[in-house]
Design an enzyme around this catalytic site. Structure first.
Site: not given
Length: 219
Positions: A90, A152, A181
């Site tokens: 990430d 995300k 996400k």
């Protein structure tokens, strides 16, 4: 809907997290069959050892939490994490480049990290609490164009985390091939299910156990 635990990335990214804390996190992830743990890079080797006989994946963060370090630093950090056993990365988007409208530089940086990790999953954190609706849309499209796998919402370290409105904006801006996400502020089952119903594929949360138990975490 799949079982809700299969969406959860059991997360501990606090700077004060100890070895014992990470060990507990990994053991909980195995007990509750969470999809993954999400941890800082230093602890990837420990998690790899603790989780090697389980189905729990290892996710780590790159350029965290500000995203403003050099591209070379992000590339090295990602390569290092994968080398030690991380399954997913990430990375934090450089919001200064976004707001400076240096969009090609931004896309190139993300693509470089994706090329470094190959078939491993790359999620790009766009820290939506600092962005306008238009910027959220632009950022999401850049993430897709750069070849990343997920947009995300948040690091969890900004003033606000995910929201259903933000996720809806992201979803409108990307193709059906891209995934989302949601992270930041997801502390109970009702909230978690609302994101899943909206189409989110992963939930980043430190409250996974409370979510499964139908409680509301105070974390």
């Amino acid at each position: 809907m799949k079982p809700i635990n299969s969406y959860i990335e059991h997360t501990l990214l606090k700077s004060t997290a100890t070895i014992d804390d990470i060990t507990t996190l990994c053991n909980e992830a195995k007990t509750y069959n969470f999809f993954s743990v999400c941890i800082n890079g230093y602890y990837v080797p420990l998690a790899e050892e603790l989780l090697k006989n389980s189905k729990v994946k290892i996710c780590t963060v790159v350029g965290f939490p500000l995203g403003a370090m050099s591209s070379r630093a992000k590339i090295f950090e990602a390569e290092d994490a994968i080398g030690y056993g991380a399954d997913e990365v990430d990375m934090v988007m450089n919001l200064g480049l976004l707001k400076s409208k240096k969009l090609k530089l931004l896309e190139t940086e993300i693509a470089s990290v994706k090329n470094t990790i190959g078939r491993k999953v790359l999620k790009v954190i766009i820290e939506t609490c600092y962005l306008t609706s238009e910027e959220i849309s632009i950022a999401s499209k850049i993430v897709e164009n750069a070849g990343a796998d997920y947009v995300k919402t948040s690091t969890g370290f900004g003033p606000n985390g995910a929201s259903l409105e933000v996720v809806s904006e992201i979803k409108k801006s990307i193709s059906s091939e891209m995934k989302i996400k949601a992270s930041g502020g997801i502390r109970d089952y009702i909230t978690a299910k609302a994101y899943i119903d909206l189409g989110v594929s992963r939930l980043g949360t430190s409250s996974g156990i409370a979510i499964l138990n139908g409680e509301k975490s105070l974390l």
